[in-house]
Design a protein around this motif. Structure first.
Motif, PDB file in Angstrom:
ATOM      1  N   PRO A 119       1.179  -1.126  -0.183  1.00  0.00           N
ATOM      2  CA  PRO A 119      -0.089   0.124   0.609  1.00  0.00           C
ATOM      3  C   PRO A 119       1.051   1.623   0.109  1.00  0.00           C
ATOM      4  O   PRO A 119       2.064   1.319   0.498  1.00  0.00           O
ATOM      5  CB  PRO A 119      -1.035  -0.331   1.294  1.00  0.00           C
ATOM      6  CG  PRO A 119      -0.719  -1.333   1.573  1.00  0.00           C
ATOM      7  CD  PRO A 119       0.765  -2.316   0.869  1.00  0.00           C
ATOM      8  N   LYS A 120       0.280   2.315  -0.657  1.00  0.00           N
ATOM      9  CA  LYS A 120       0.809   3.733  -0.475  1.00  0.00           C
ATOM     10  C   LYS A 120       0.807   4.524   0.795  1.00  0.00           C
ATOM     11  O   LYS A 120      -0.841   4.013   0.837  1.00  0.00           O
ATOM     12  CB  LYS A 120       1.147   4.567  -2.214  1.00  0.00           C
ATOM     13  CG  LYS A 120       1.213   3.680  -3.476  1.00  0.00           C
ATOM     14  CD  LYS A 120       1.297   4.748  -4.507  1.00  0.00           C
ATOM     15  CE  LYS A 120       2.098   4.144  -5.337  1.00  0.00           C
ATOM     16  NZ  LYS A 120       1.106   4.185  -7.128  1.00  0.00           N
ATOM     17  N   LYS A 121       1.350   5.146   1.035  1.00  0.00           N
ATOM     18  CA  LYS A 121       1.949   5.862   1.846  1.00  0.00           C
ATOM     19  C   LYS A 121       0.157   6.911   1.900  1.00  0.00           C
ATOM     20  O   LYS A 121      -0.346   7.053   2.945  1.00  0.00           O
ATOM     21  CB  LYS A 121       1.908   5.863   2.406  1.00  0.00           C
ATOM     22  CG  LYS A 121       3.478   5.572   3.501  1.00  0.00           C
ATOM     23  CD  LYS A 121       4.567   6.028   4.087  1.00  0.00           C
ATOM     24  CE  LYS A 121       5.856   4.809   4.865  1.00  0.00           C
ATOM     25  NZ  LYS A 121       6.737   5.386   4.970  1.00  0.00           N
ATOM     26  N   ASP A 122       0.253   7.895   0.905  1.00  0.00           N
ATOM     27  CA  ASP A 122      -0.522   9.158   0.512  1.00  0.00           C
ATOM     28  C   ASP A 122      -2.028   8.913  -0.678  1.00  0.00           C
ATOM     29  O   ASP A 122      -2.376   9.140  -1.146  1.00  0.00           O
ATOM     30  CB  ASP A 122       0.601  10.163  -0.043  1.00  0.00           C
ATOM     31  CG  ASP A 122       0.841   9.205  -0.961  1.00  0.00           C
ATOM     32  OD1 ASP A 122       1.200   8.420  -1.172  1.00  0.00           O
ATOM     33  OD2 ASP A 122       2.463  10.371  -1.490  1.00  0.00           O
ATOM     34  N   SER A 123      -2.246   7.231  -1.557  1.00  0.00           N
ATOM     35  CA  SER A 123      -3.386   7.211  -1.807  1.00  0.00           C
ATOM     36  C   SER A 123      -3.709   6.073  -1.645  1.00  0.00           C
ATOM     37  O   SER A 123      -3.126   5.010  -0.770  1.00  0.00           O
ATOM     38  CB  SER A 123      -2.811   7.141  -3.297  1.00  0.00           C
ATOM     39  OG  SER A 123      -2.446   5.931  -3.826  1.00  0.00           O
ATOM     40  N   GLU A 124      -4.829   5.326  -2.344  1.00  0.00           N
ATOM     41  CA  GLU A 124      -6.112   4.445  -2.039  1.00  0.00           C
ATOM     42  C   GLU A 124      -4.499   3.531  -3.167  1.00  0.00           C
ATOM     43  O   GLU A 124      -5.359   2.034  -2.657  1.00  0.00           O
ATOM     44  CB  GLU A 124      -7.026   4.692  -2.939  1.00  0.00           C
ATOM     45  CG  GLU A 124      -8.041   5.441  -2.016  1.00  0.00           C
ATOM     46  CD  GLU A 124      -8.944   4.204  -1.587  1.00  0.00           C
ATOM     47  OE1 GLU A 124      -9.686   3.522  -1.495  1.00  0.00           O
ATOM     48  OE2 GLU A 124      -8.018   4.384  -0.109  1.00  0.00           O
ATOM     49  N   ASP A 125      -4.002   3.589  -4.496  1.00  0.00           N
ATOM     50  CA  ASP A 125      -3.399   2.245  -4.543  1.00  0.00           C
ATOM     51  C   ASP A 125      -2.255   1.959  -4.271  1.00  0.00           C
ATOM     52  O   ASP A 125      -1.657   2.635  -3.152  1.00  0.00           O
ATOM     53  CB  ASP A 125      -2.720   3.461  -5.840  1.00  0.00           C
ATOM     54  CG  ASP A 125      -3.393   4.466  -6.999  1.00  0.00           C
ATOM     55  OD1 ASP A 125      -5.161   4.211  -6.287  1.00  0.00           O
ATOM     56  OD2 ASP A 125      -3.266   4.280  -7.990  1.00  0.00           O
ATOM     57  N   TRP A 126      -1.537   0.649  -4.336  1.00  0.00           N
ATOM     58  CA  TRP A 126      -0.526  -0.042  -3.712  1.00  0.00           C
ATOM     59  C   TRP A 126       0.595   0.086  -4.847  1.00  0.00           C
ATOM     60  O   TRP A 126       0.339   0.397  -6.760  1.00  0.00           O
ATOM     61  CB  TRP A 126      -0.578  -1.435  -3.919  1.00  0.00           C
ATOM     62  CG  TRP A 126      -2.466  -1.541  -2.633  1.00  0.00           C
ATOM     63  CD1 TRP A 126      -2.699  -0.598  -2.316  1.00  0.00           C
ATOM     64  CD2 TRP A 126      -1.735  -2.500  -1.541  1.00  0.00           C
ATOM     65  NE1 TRP A 126      -3.424  -1.546  -0.522  1.00  0.00           N
ATOM     66  CE2 TRP A 126      -2.979  -2.826  -1.207  1.00  0.00           C
ATOM     67  CE3 TRP A 126      -1.508  -3.794  -1.258  1.00  0.00           C
ATOM     68  CZ2 TRP A 126      -3.295  -3.426   0.057  1.00  0.00           C
ATOM     69  CZ3 TRP A 126      -1.554  -4.785  -1.127  1.00  0.00           C
ATOM     70  CH2 TRP A 126      -2.545  -4.389   0.901  1.00  0.00           C
ATOM     71  N   GLU A 153      -1.347   1.098   8.998  1.00  0.00           N
ATOM     72  CA  GLU A 153      -3.372   1.041   9.023  1.00  0.00           C
ATOM     73  C   GLU A 153      -3.960  -0.067   7.911  1.00  0.00           C
ATOM     74  O   GLU A 153      -4.896  -0.964   7.568  1.00  0.00           O
ATOM     75  CB  GLU A 153      -3.385   2.292   8.484  1.00  0.00           C
ATOM     76  CG  GLU A 153      -3.748   3.139  10.213  1.00  0.00           C
ATOM     77  CD  GLU A 153      -3.219   4.365   9.966  1.00  0.00           C
ATOM     78  OE1 GLU A 153      -3.432   5.430   9.228  1.00  0.00           O
ATOM     79  OE2 GLU A 153      -2.101   4.753  10.443  1.00  0.00           O
ATOM     80  N   LYS A 154      -2.738   0.394   6.051  1.00  0.00           N
ATOM     81  CA  LYS A 154      -3.645  -0.096   5.037  1.00  0.00           C
ATOM     82  C   LYS A 154      -3.405  -1.679   5.033  1.00  0.00           C
ATOM     83  O   LYS A 154      -3.488  -2.047   4.419  1.00  0.00           O
ATOM     84  CB  LYS A 154      -3.276   0.873   3.914  1.00  0.00           C
ATOM     85  CG  LYS A 154      -3.930   1.857   3.939  1.00  0.00           C
ATOM     86  CD  LYS A 154      -3.079   2.623   2.859  1.00  0.00           C
ATOM     87  CE  LYS A 154      -3.824   4.728   3.023  1.00  0.00           C
ATOM     88  NZ  LYS A 154      -2.847   4.624   2.102  1.00  0.00           N
ATOM     89  N   TYR A 155      -2.743  -2.033   5.362  1.00  0.00           N
ATOM     90  CA  TYR A 155      -2.167  -3.812   5.700  1.00  0.00           C
ATOM     91  C   TYR A 155      -3.204  -4.485   6.575  1.00  0.00           C
ATOM     92  O   TYR A 155      -2.809  -5.721   6.914  1.00  0.00           O
ATOM     93  CB  TYR A 155      -0.787  -3.853   5.754  1.00  0.00           C
ATOM     94  CG  TYR A 155      -0.618  -4.435   5.450  1.00  0.00           C
ATOM     95  CD1 TYR A 155       0.222  -4.728   3.583  1.00  0.00           C
ATOM     96  CD2 TYR A 155       0.227  -6.182   5.630  1.00  0.00           C
ATOM     97  CE1 TYR A 155       0.770  -5.671   2.294  1.00  0.00           C
ATOM     98  CE2 TYR A 155       0.702  -7.092   4.353  1.00  0.00           C
ATOM     99  CZ  TYR A 155       0.914  -6.600   3.071  1.00  0.00           C
ATOM    100  OH  TYR A 155       2.018  -7.248   2.208  1.00  0.00           O
TER     101      TYR A 155
END
Lengths: 552, 462
Positions: free
Chosen positions: A169-176, A234-236
């Motif tokens: 996951p990227k830190k600043d966007s929804e994309d990975w 968080e995103k992981y």
């Protein structure tokens, strides 16, 4: 008590089997979370779906005698050494005209990348596709086949370049991040996975003990996951759901469900033919296990997708077969005819087998929903009521078929059974109408609420109405005595063609209207054949019936 | 019920029997199934016009209501056992009537509102043909305004549609429901017509041919080339924040050019240019070559007839005036010039003034992670005027009600390149038949549940 034992044993066996499969060293790779097509899924699902697009199957088999290789190894090696794949027959091309225009052998099914994409002919057909797209006309099956070819080409290229597998996951966007764009500090961890995949597969190829290499690979995957977790905590966190999805893939509950339905059918047939009074407890055990597994699979999908799984053809077939079993159980408990249960489990069995066998047509992948469908409330009350009515009609169809078979065999001898089956058909139709009518009305209310009109003659809603009219005509004709037993059974079979049209035909043949989210392609020849054969069978049964009883 | 008259009795028996009822249902089924096939081949509009709003449908529905009613009347006086079926029949009749009320008196149109913009007109499916005329080239007066419907009865050379203005010289001689369009420019003799140029813009990276045509004489027309803009007409610089090239018609053979650079008040260069000349703009190595120049020209559509609609086809009319023919595209304007006068003809969807504007404050699209597919979209709007202003949020499945209208989120328009949304599309609807239909649905549902309960008492299907 004995039954209870059997029950537990039966339920436990498949689970036991699957867990042992999951514990294989080297399998951790399957659990690696990746972002693809609008959601986070395990690498296992990603690889299977990708292999199905390119190769048309869940596992790869180099030739007749070779051992098949699981999708996750195949897709991983595309990325690690794409050059070793370009000379292997990997790309499935079936469409006759496409093969002809590419100048390829028609009797072959799989082709190498070099055969397909290096020729000038490939560039030509791709240009043809671009022109067709620019005209914005509907794509014919030929162009749909070209579209798949283009997809196969792009997907293989993107995977080989590492741009398609998004693992962090990227830190600043929804994309990975894809593997190709991984930040420098994360690259060593992924390199470790690549290296160990190669070593593990090397060990497997040499038929050496692959367990130690598998262990090392597992550790590399876990290390990457924990670093990814640190990188983007968080995103992981969706990792847990991903684990469940692999479990769902491994268990494959719907396959176990139809195996148990098959056992139900066999044991029921045995009891039925032998006219035995005993053994029903075994039948009920098999059926219950099948039904529980069927339900469990359904619950899995609800959990994984976060919505009722009734949004495409595959999901509705699964749901309707569940309903057909349920209705046949209810009718069986009411009438105790046995033959109704037989019909129900046959229908459920066939529908599940069809759903499992045709992934290219009935797509089992979990896809993101269209914006307008993102209302669980309406999905449940409208779509589920409509499709459950199809379940009842499907049951009527199965029972009708059975009844006609008895007519053909000997209608005098089986008079009683035929009467029972007719009752089943009639009741199933009534159940269907009782669900379809409110289903259509609820659909109207949803359409009014979200599109601003109650009824708009959209093909999907119109065909649902046609189904309703069809069954209402049959029920009324029975009510006034136009249809006797034979007529009712035949109507159960014939009228189901309307359901096939509303269910499958609108989405796959007409392909028009506002219900465009369910559109698909393929399988039309099988469905037409299915409908046609049944109509022929009804005609044959009718002629047979007339010859035996010239006065009626 | 019984009648003394034998013929009447026979007719009554027939009306109440399934000999009428079942054929009606079968005909209805075949009709609407045909409708879905037409929709698949053509589109929803064609299906509606050919089937669902055709006389065949009205007759079938009429017969169905007749049959449903007469079957109920025949059972008079009613007993308790009759009520479920009476409920079902009344429910169906009520719903059909509700649908009819909606179709006759309802409004169902669409409104496209640009972000931060407003719109108070709803576009309806009906089409109007409107003609304006001018004699001095400035003031236009409306001289013809009629609703036209060519879909099912298209005009032809032999049977043209006469536009009744003055000398009756203007006729519609063809209607193409699914037209693919290309633009063409043609020279004309009319003194009112504007000029037209075709030019090439080129440097090391770009090579692009474009054309500009003035709508009418001396009306400046523009081509936007991103950081540079090319104008055809008089020099009229409004601000200095862009590179601008003006081409001003000077004579029948040549134009004057004036080149401005960004942030500079005075022209960088001026001069004369004729066909074939190349001028350097002095900006990023860009050169302009004049490929063609027509001092009096009109830009017109050329139409290719398509068998079926696609997202790029539209309806078009062929207009004849004297010996000239022109294509007029739906929701576009056609200008016809003659020696003395000029006409503007429009063929457009009717626009209904809502009486209040819909102002789009913001529009949000949320997409599924990592891909372009829209997950949800919502419009923050303000509707109404004066002290009746209401703020609201419209999203999929969540409409807004205001002054009898219901406003729904239908779709949105996005920039082809960036995929950024540019406008939100709402469907606006007013449905006086809604409550009739809901009421009918309620009666029908009650009847079905009741019927089902009643049927349960019998053990075996007979």
């Amino acid at each position: 008590m004995r039954n209870a034992c059997k029950f537990i044993l039966a339920l436990g066996l498949p689970l036991l089997f699957s867990f042992s499969a999951a514990a294989e060293p080297g399998d951790k790779l399957r659990y690696l979370p990746v972002q693809d097509a609008g959601r986070v899924k395990p690498f296992d699902t990603f690889a299977t779906e990708t292999l199905e697009i390119i190769y048309g199957k869940k596992r790869y088999k180099a030739d007749e005698n070779a051992e098949s290789v699981a999708a996750h190894w195949v897709v991983m090696t595309w990325m690690l050494s794409p050059e070793s794949w370009v000379t292997r027959p990997l790309f499935e091309v079936k469409h006759f005209e496409v093969l002809k225009n590419l100048g390829l052998a028609k009797e072959k099914k799989y082709f190498t990348g070099d055969e397909l994409f290096k020729s000038e002919r490939f560039a030509n057909v791709m240009q043809e596709l671009t022109n067709k797209r620019e005209s914005k006309e509907k794509l014919t099956p030929y162009f749909q086949a070209l579209q798949r070819l283009e997809n196969q080409f792009l997907i293989f290229r993107e995977i080989a370049s590492g741009r398609m597998l998004h693992v962090l996951p990227k830190k600043d966007s929804e994309d990975w991040y894809s593997v190709a764009e991984l930040p420098i500090e994360m690259q060593p961890a992924f390199l470790e996975i690549s290296k160990n995949v190669a070593q593990y597969l090397g060990a497997v190829a040499e038929k050496a003990n692959s367990h130690p290499a598998g262990q090392v690979l597992d550790d590399a995957v876990l290390k990457f996951e924990s670093e990814a977790q640190k990188y983007s905590p968080e995103k992981y966190t969706q990792v847990e759901k991903v684990k469940t999805e692999v479990l769902y893939n491994i268990i494959h509950p719907f396959r176990w469900a139809y195996i148990f339905y098959l056992l139900t059918v066999i044991s029921l047939l045995f009891i039925w033919i032998r006219k035995s009074e005993k053994g029903m407890s075994l039948v009920w055990t098999f059926l219950s296990v099948g039904f529980i597994l069927h339900t469990a699979g359904f619950v899995f999908r609800v959990y994984l997708a976060g919505r009722p799984p009734v949004s495409n053809m595959y999901e509705t077939v699964i749901w309707a077969s569940w309903g057909a079993i349920l209705f046949s159980v209810i009718l069986e408990l009411t009438y105790k005819f046995k033959v109704l249960l037989l019909g129900g489990s046959l229908v459920g069995l066939c529908a599940l087998v069809v759903a499992d066998m045709a992934p290219a047509i009935l797509d089992p992948s979990i896809q993101p929903l269209e914006a307008v469908l993102r209302s669980n409330y309406w999905l449940i009350i409208h779509v589920m009521t409509i499709t459950i009515s199809y379940a009842a009609f499907m049951l009527a169809f199965g029972l009708g078929d059975l009844g006609l078979i008895y007519f053909v065999i000997d209608e005098e001898k089986h008079r009683e059974t035929i009467q029972k089956l007719t009752t089943g058909v009639y009741r199933a139709m009534q159940i269907g109408v009782a669900f379809l009518t409110p289903g259509i009305i609820l659909g109207g209310i949803w359409a009014d609420y979200s599109w601003g009109r109650f009824w708009g003659w959209d093909p999907k809603e119109t065909w649902a109405l046609i189904v309703l009219l069809g069954y209402i005509i049959v029920l009324h004709a029975r009510l006034v005595g136009w249809l006797k037993n034979f007529g009712t059974l035949a109507a159960g079979v014939i009228t189901f063609s309307l359901v096939m049209m509303a269910w499958y035909g609108v989405n796959f043949v007409l392909g028009a209207g506002l219900h465009s989210y369910g559109f698909g392609a393929g399988g039309i020849e099988y469905v037409s054949m299915f409908v046609l054969l049944h109509i022929l069978f009804v005609i044959y049964a009718y002629l047979n019936h007339r010859m035996k009883k010239p006065t009626v | 019920m019984r009648f003394e008259n034998k013929a009447l009795q026979k007719f009554w028996r027939f009306s109440t029997s399934f000999q009428l009822g079942i054929p009606i249902l079968i005909v209805l089924t075949i009709l609407i199934a045909t409708g879905t096939i037409i929709e698949s081949r053509l589109d929803a509009y064609a299906a509606r016009r050919y089937i669902y709003e055709s006389w065949m449908m009205y007759v079938t529905m009429g017969l169905l209501i007749f049959n449903l009613t007469i079957v109920m009347v025949d059972r008079l006086p009613w007993q308790t056992k009759h009520y479920p079926f009476i409920f079902v029949h009344i429910g169906i009749i009520t719903m059909i009537l509700g649908g009819f009320v909606t179709q006759k008196f309802g409004i169902d149109g669409s409104v496209s509102v640009p972000i931060k913009g407003k719109n108070n007109f709803v576009s309806l499916p009906q089409t109007d043909l409107v003609v304006y005329a001018t004699f001095d080239g400035d003031r236009y007066t409306k001289i013809f305004d009629r609703e036209v419907d060519f879909f099912k009865s298209a005009p032809s050379e032999r049977n043209p549609y006469q536009i009744q203005v003055r000398d009756n010289k203007i006729q519609v001689i063809d209607y193409v429901p699914y037209a693919r369009l290309t633009k063409k420019i043609r020279a004309t003799e009319s003194a009112q017509a504007g000029a037209s140029v075709r030019f090439q813009l080129m440097n090391a990276n770009v090579k692009q041919v474009e054309s500009i045509t003035q709508i009418r004489k001396s009306k400046t027309a523009k081509f936007n080339f991103g950081p540079a803009q090319v104008f055809l007409g008089d020099v009229k610089r409004e601000s200095a924040d862009k590179n601008e090239i003006y081409l001003t018609p000077a004579a029948d053979q040549q134009l004057r050019y004036t080149i401005f650079h960004k942030d500079q008040k005075n022209p960088y260069k001026t001069g004369a240019i004729k066909i074939g000349d190349v001028i350097a703009t002095g900006w990023m190595g860009l050169e302009l070559r004049l490929l063609d120049y027509l001092p009096r020209a009109t830009e017109e559509w050329d139409v290719v007839r398509s068998e079926a609609p696609t997202p790029i086809t539209t309806a078009a009319l062929q207009i004849r005036r004297g010996s000239d023919t022109h294509w007029l595209v739906l929701n576009d304007i056609l200008k016809i010039f003659s020696e003395a006068e000029a006409y503007l003809i429009t063929y457009q969807n009717r626009r209904l003034d809502l009486g209040f504007p819909i102002l789009l404050k913001t529009f949000k699209v949320s997409r599924y992670e990592g891909i372009q597919k829209a997950m949800a979209y919502e419009s923050e709007v303000q509707v109404g005027t004066g002290d009746q202003i209401q703020d609201g949020l419209i999203s999929m499945n969540e409409p807004l009600k205001y002054s009898g209208y219901t406003i729904y989120q239908a779709s949105f328009q996005e920039d082809e390149v960036t995929h950024e949304p540019t406008a939100s599309v709402f469907s606006v609807n007013f449905d006086p038949g809604r409550w009739i239909k809901y009421f009918g649905a309620l009666i029908l549902s009650t009847g079905i549940v009741w019927l089902f309960y009643q049927k349960r008492k019998r053990k075996i299907a007979l």
